[in-house]
Design an enzyme around this catalytic site. Structure first.
Site, PDB file in Angstrom:
ATOM      1  N   ARG A  50       8.709-101.849 -60.769  1.00 27.08           N
ATOM      2  CA  ARG A  50       7.512-102.416 -61.386  1.00 27.08           C
ATOM      3  C   ARG A  50       6.389-102.574 -60.365  1.00 27.08           C
ATOM      4  NH1 ARG A  50       6.982-106.542 -58.954  1.00 27.08           N
ATOM      5  NH2 ARG A  50       5.002-106.905 -59.970  1.00 27.08           N
ATOM      6  N   GLY A  51       5.213-102.962 -60.887  1.00 21.10           N
ATOM      7  CA  GLY A  51       4.035-103.052 -60.035  1.00 21.10           C
ATOM      8  C   GLY A  51       3.336-101.698 -60.094  1.00 21.10           C
ATOM      9  N   ALA A  52       2.011-101.745 -60.346  1.00 20.27           N
ATOM     10  CA  ALA A  52       1.281-100.496 -60.630  1.00 20.27           C
ATOM     11  C   ALA A  52       1.377 -99.463 -59.504  1.00 20.27           C
ATOM     12  CB  ALA A  52      -0.176-100.833 -60.927  1.00 20.27           C
TER      13      ALA A  52
ATOM     14  N   ARG B  16       5.332 -96.957 -69.491  1.00 19.70           N
ATOM     15  CA  ARG B  16       4.548 -98.194 -69.616  1.00 19.70           C
ATOM     16  C   ARG B  16       3.095 -97.800 -69.842  1.00 19.70           C
ATOM     17  NH1 ARG B  16       5.737-103.052 -65.684  1.00 19.70           N
ATOM     18  NH2 ARG B  16       5.053-104.198 -67.527  1.00 19.70           N
TER      19      ARG B  16
ATOM     20  N   CYS C  95       1.227-113.324 -60.284  1.00 18.95           N
ATOM     21  CA  CYS C  95       2.147-112.196 -60.416  1.00 18.95           C
ATOM     22  C   CYS C  95       2.622-111.737 -59.034  1.00 18.95           C
ATOM     23  CB  CYS C  95       1.495-111.054 -61.200  1.00 18.95           C
ATOM     24  SG  CYS C  95       2.690-109.796 -61.751  1.00 18.95           S
TER      25      CYS C  95
ATOM     26  N   ASP D 166      -3.724-103.598 -62.582  1.00 20.62           N
ATOM     27  CA  ASP D 166      -3.037-102.454 -63.180  1.00 20.62           C
ATOM     28  C   ASP D 166      -4.038-101.377 -63.575  1.00 20.62           C
ATOM     29  OD1 ASP D 166      -0.827-104.543 -63.481  1.00 20.62           O
ATOM     30  OD2 ASP D 166       0.116-102.668 -64.110  1.00 20.62           O
TER      31      ASP D 166
ATOM     32  N   ASN E 113      -4.850-106.907 -65.562  1.00 18.92           N
ATOM     33  CA  ASN E 113      -3.744-107.310 -64.686  1.00 18.92           C
ATOM     34  C   ASN E 113      -2.842-108.252 -65.483  1.00 18.92           C
ATOM     35  OD1 ASN E 113      -2.510-107.274 -62.011  1.00 18.92           O
ATOM     36  ND2 ASN E 113      -3.173-109.389 -61.801  1.00 18.92           N
ATOM     37  N   LYS E 114      -1.783-108.708 -64.831  1.00 24.56           N
ATOM     38  CA  LYS E 114      -0.767-109.549 -65.482  1.00 24.56           C
ATOM     39  C   LYS E 114      -1.382-110.634 -66.365  1.00 24.56           C
ATOM     40  CE  LYS E 114       2.684-109.030 -65.355  1.00 24.56           C
ATOM     41  NZ  LYS E 114       3.267-108.218 -66.452  1.00 24.56           N
TER      42      LYS E 114
ATOM     43  N   LYS F 211      -6.157 -96.795 -59.353  1.00 26.74           N
ATOM     44  CA  LYS F 211      -5.961 -97.723 -60.479  1.00 26.74           C
ATOM     45  C   LYS F 211      -7.208 -97.766 -61.365  1.00 26.74           C
ATOM     46  CE  LYS F 211      -2.506-100.412 -58.126  1.00 26.74           C
ATOM     47  NZ  LYS F 211      -2.269-101.534 -57.215  1.00 26.74           N
TER      48      LYS F 211
HETATM   49  C1  RUB Z   1       2.477-106.256 -62.184  1.00 27.86           C
HETATM   50  C2  RUB Z   1       1.062-106.705 -61.993  1.00 27.86           C
HETATM   51  C3  RUB Z   1       0.486-106.513 -60.616  1.00 27.86           C
HETATM   52  C4  RUB Z   1      -0.223-105.161 -60.568  1.00 27.86           C
HETATM   53  C5  RUB Z   1      -0.623-104.790 -59.162  1.00 27.86           C
HETATM   54  O1  RUB Z   1       2.888-106.286 -63.528  1.00 27.86           O
HETATM   55  O2  RUB Z   1       0.393-107.139 -62.896  1.00 27.86           O
HETATM   56  O3  RUB Z   1      -0.443-107.517 -60.337  1.00 27.86           O
HETATM   57  O4  RUB Z   1       0.635-104.147 -61.064  1.00 27.86           O
HETATM   58  O5  RUB Z   1       0.521-104.641 -58.359  1.00 27.86           O
HETATM   59  P1  RUB Z   1       4.392-105.875 -63.891  1.00 27.86           P
HETATM   60  P2  RUB Z   1       0.504-103.727 -57.043  1.00 27.86           P
HETATM   61  O6  RUB Z   1       5.294-106.793 -63.126  1.00 27.86           O
HETATM   62  O7  RUB Z   1       4.478-106.066 -65.373  1.00 27.86           O
HETATM   63  O8  RUB Z   1       4.586-104.438 -63.480  1.00 27.86           O
HETATM   64  O9  RUB Z   1      -0.610-104.240 -56.185  1.00 27.86           O
HETATM   65  O10 RUB Z   1       1.855-103.929 -56.429  1.00 27.86           O
HETATM   66  O11 RUB Z   1       0.279-102.318 -57.481  1.00 27.86           O
END
Ligand code: RUB
Length: 312
Positions: A17-19, A60, A124, A193, A203-204, A229
Site C-alpha cells: 500500500r501507499g501510492a 485500486r 496516514c 494519492d 489523500n487518505k 502522482k
Molecule cells: C495511503 C495514503 C498515503 C499516500 C501517500 O493510503 O493515503 O498518504 O498514498 O503515500 P492507503 P506515499 O494506505 O490506503 O494506500 O507517500 O507513501 O506514496
C-alpha cells in the site's frame, strides 16, 4: 500470470500500500511479467502485456501513481519480443530509480521548511511525508510529530513505528483529536494519492478535515507528492475516483448483520481543495498548488499524447 495475480491481490488487500510503493511494485511486476512471457510473436506479447497492465491498474482506483507507472512502462517499443523486453526493463528500472530518488529529494526540499523545535502533524502513512520529517531530523532539527491513527486501517501505527526507528519523538493521537491538538502544531505534512490540474489533493480520508483545521488555525499545510502522482487525465476533466472499501474494515460483518437499518460507509480517500494547501513539495521543487497544471504539462506531457492510444 500467477505471481502478477498474487501481487494484484496484495495491492487490493493493502498488504502492499501507499501510492509510491504501489507504483514501484506495479512497474517491477510488468518488468518481471515480460520476462516470463515465452512467445516470440510480438502481437501476442503485446496482448499479454496489456492484460497484465489492466490487471494492475484495476486493483485500486484512486492512486494516480499506479496508472502513471503502468503507462510509463507500457510506452515500451520494439519490433521483436527481445527488443520489447529490453525496452520494458529499461523503462521499469528507470521509473523505480526515479521514484526512489524523488522521495529522497522531496525529503531534502521539504526539510528546509521545518524549523528546529517544530511540532509536525501528519496523517496516514506516507513515505514522502516521512522523508521530509526524517531529513529534518537528520539535519539536527529537534522535531516532535503528532501522528493520527488513521482509522479504519491504522496506517498511523506504521508511521509511529517508522518515526520511532529513526529516533523521532512521536505522539499517536486519535483521528478526532486533530483540532484539539492543532494549537500545538507548527506545520502539517501529509502525502498524496493524486493531485489534480486545479491543485486539489486526494489523500487518505480525514486529510481534508485536518487541512481545514490547520487553515482555521493558520498553520501551514505541506503536501509531499512525487510528480507521478499528478493526474494528466484531470486536465481532460476526468474526476479522480474515490475508492469505497469494504464495510468490514469499519464494522465486523456479524455485528452489522445484527442491525436492520444500519449501513457502513467507508470511503478510503477525500479531496482537499487547494485553498487549504500552502505548498506541494515535489522532487522538482516546492510549488504552490496553483502550479499543478505546469507540473502535468512539464513532467507528464508525454502521458497526454499517449492517453488515447495506450488503451489499457
Ligand atoms: C495511503 C495514503 C498515503 C499516500 C501517500 O493510503 O493515503 O498518504 O498514498 O503515500 P492507503 P506515499 O494506505 O490506503 O494506500 O507517500 O507513501 O506514496
Amino acid at each position: 500470470m500467477k505471481q502478477l495475480k498474487e501481487t494484484a491481490q496484495k495491492i487490493k488487500s493493502m498488504e502492499i500500500r501507499g501510492a509510491g510503493k504501489i507504483a514501484r511494485v506495479a512497474a517491477a511486476q510488468l518488468r518481471d511479467r515480460s520476462t516470463r512471457i515465452e512467445t516470440r510473436n510480438i502481437e501476442e506479447f503485446n496482448r499479454e502485456m496489456k492484460q497484465a497492465a489492466r490487471l494492475l491498474v484495476n486493483t485500486r482506483p484512486t492512486a494516480v501513481s499506479l496508472p502513471n507507472a503502468v503507462r510509463a512502462v507500457m510506452r515500451y517499443e520494439g519490433d521483436s519480443v527481445e527488443e520489447a523486453k529490453a525496452s520494458i526493463k529499461e523503462l521499469a528500472d528507470g521509473f523505480i530509480l526515479n521514484s526512489e530518488n524523488a522521495v529522497r529529494k522531496i525529503g531534502e526540499i521539504g526539510a528546509r521548511r521545518v524549523r528546529d523545535g517544530d511540532t509536525i502533524m501528519t496523517h496516514c502513512n506516507s513515505s514522502a511525508a516521512i522523508s521530509i520529517m526524517a531529513a529534518a531530523h537528520d539535519d539536527g532539527k529537534n522535531i516532535h510529530v503528532l501522528a493520527t491513527e488513521s482509522r479504519p486501517r491504522w496506517q498511523g501505527h506504521l508511521t509511529v513505528k517508522q518515526l520511532d526507528e529513526k529516533g523521532i519523538k512521536t505522539s499517536l493521537i486519535v483521528d478526532s483529536a486533530v483540532r484539539y491538538f492543532m494549537k500545538e502544531v507548527d506545520l502539517v505534512v501529509m502525502g498524496a494519492d493524486a493531485v489534480t490540474a486545479n491543485g486539489s489533493v486526494i489523500n487518505k480520508i480525514g486529510t481534508s478535515q485536518l487541512a481545514l483545521a490547520a487553515h482555521e488555525a493558520r498553520k501551514n499545510v505541506i503536501i509531499a507528492a512525487e510528480t507521478y502522482k499528478f493526474s494528466p487525465r484531470s486536465l481532460l476533466g476526468e474526476l479522480i475516483e474515490i475508492e469505497e472499501r469494504s464495510s468490514s474494515e469499519v464494522l465486523a460483518d456479524d455485528k452489522l448483520k445484527e442491525f436492520s437499518n444500519v449501513s457502513v460507509k467507508n470511503p478510503a480517500f477525500d479531496v482537499t481543495p487547494r485553498e487549504y494547501i500552502d505548498l506541494i513539495c515535489t522532487e522538482v521543487g516546492a510549488i504552490p498548488p496553483e502550479m499543478a497544471y505546469i507540473i502535468i504539462r512539464e513532467c507528464l506531457g508525454w502521458e497526454l499524447g499517449d492517453m488515447g492510444k495506450m488503451n489499457i
